[in-house]
Design an enzyme around this catalytic site. Sequence first.
Site, short mmCIF file in Angstrom:
data_model
loop_
_atom_site.label_atom_id
_atom_site.label_comp_id
_atom_site.label_asym_id
_atom_site.label_seq_id
_atom_site.Cartn_x
_atom_site.Cartn_y
_atom_site.Cartn_z
N GLY A 77 3.10 4.21 7.55
CA GLY A 77 2.75 5.61 7.36
C GLY A 77 1.34 5.77 6.79
O GLY A 77 0.64 6.74 7.06
N GLY A 78 0.92 4.76 6.04
CA GLY A 78 -0.43 4.78 5.46
C GLY A 78 -1.44 3.97 6.27
O GLY A 78 -2.56 3.72 5.81
N SER A 133 0.84 -1.21 0.00
CA SER A 133 0.00 0.00 0.00
C SER A 133 0.87 1.25 0.00
O SER A 133 2.02 1.20 0.42
CB SER A 133 -0.87 0.03 1.26
N ASP A 136 6.14 -3.97 -1.89
CA ASP A 136 5.61 -2.91 -1.03
C ASP A 136 6.65 -1.80 -0.85
O ASP A 136 7.85 -2.02 -1.11
CB ASP A 136 5.21 -3.50 0.34
N GLY A 137 6.20 -0.67 -0.40
CA GLY A 137 7.09 0.45 -0.11
C GLY A 137 7.53 0.43 1.34
O GLY A 137 7.29 -0.54 2.06
N ALA A 138 8.18 1.50 1.77
CA ALA A 138 8.62 1.62 3.16
C ALA A 138 8.73 3.09 3.52
O ALA A 138 8.89 3.94 2.64
CB ALA A 138 9.97 0.94 3.36
N GLU A 142 -0.26 -5.56 5.78
CA GLU A 142 1.03 -5.64 5.07
C GLU A 142 1.92 -6.70 5.71
O GLU A 142 2.56 -7.50 5.01
CB GLU A 142 1.73 -4.28 5.10
C1 5RP Z 1 1.62 2.02 4.26
C2 5RP Z 1 3.09 1.78 4.15
C3 5RP Z 1 3.78 2.37 2.96
O1 5RP Z 1 4.48 1.37 2.31
C4 5RP Z 1 4.73 3.43 3.43
O2 5RP Z 1 4.01 4.36 4.21
C5 5RP Z 1 5.40 4.12 2.24
O3 5RP Z 1 4.46 4.87 1.56
P1 5RP Z 1 4.80 5.76 0.29
O4 5RP Z 1 5.13 4.83 -0.81
O5 5RP Z 1 3.52 6.54 0.06
O6 5RP Z 1 5.95 6.66 0.65
O7 5RP Z 1 3.72 1.17 4.96
O8 5RP Z 1 1.14 1.50 5.47
#
Ligand code: 5RP
Length: 218
Positions: A96-97, A28, A81-83, A103
């Site tokens: 953060g989201g 996400s 996934d992102g971080a 996740e």
């Molecule tokens: C959501 C997450 C996202 O992977 C993390 O917040 C990174 O988000 P972005 O790609 O918008 O910088 O852990 O829960």
Amino acid sequence: MTQDEMKKAAANKALEFIEENTIVGVGSGSTVNFFIDALASLKDSITGAVSSSEESTKRLKAHGIEVFDLNSVAVLDIYVDGADEITQDMAMIKGGGAALTREKIVAAVAKKFICIADNSKKVSVLGKFPLPIEVIPMARSYVARELVKLGGDPVYRQGVITDNGNVILDIYNLDIIDPKALETQINAIVGVVTNGLFALRGADILLLSSAKGVEVIQ
Ligand code: 5RP
């Protein structure tokens, strides 16, 4: 190169790891949104996806990608996934989201975790980004007091309810020297659903984007 262009480049690179006729684990966030948009180009060659949030599910479905319930999937080869932060050792802060619990579940099932990120996310020590913790609502104050004992400054993320009906505490001012130990310690606090440290199960591959291109780190 803008940050969004770097996110998009890392997301596009992840397509190289997708195999035909597989189900793809999808994280996400804004970087993953670029990945979902890119994945749409492969929608006829993959079986579908497992999603880690209602938002990602909506986006996947809008592209015509079938979304499977994780319980119906026996094998998940990769999770993308992102971080919010990631170290050299592939330990991350995520959430953060506010999608950290799902996740972490999808990441646990997947054989390979591919983290896609722009170079602003790479850090030597985790903790500048406040550590998100998903908490059962009635335990919020108790968990906050326990986190103060660990040296953190918890802030209630006002107005946010997770996909699982819980709340988020963001913990500021933690210097996370031993992410695995802290992840285990926070997991043991009653009322904590999930903490945003992904160290016990970190990333296997990092696709790190900068103005120079996308570096594959493993
Ligand atoms: C959501 C997450 C996202 O992977 C993390 O917040 C990174 O988000 P972005 O790609 O918008 O910088 O852990 O829960």
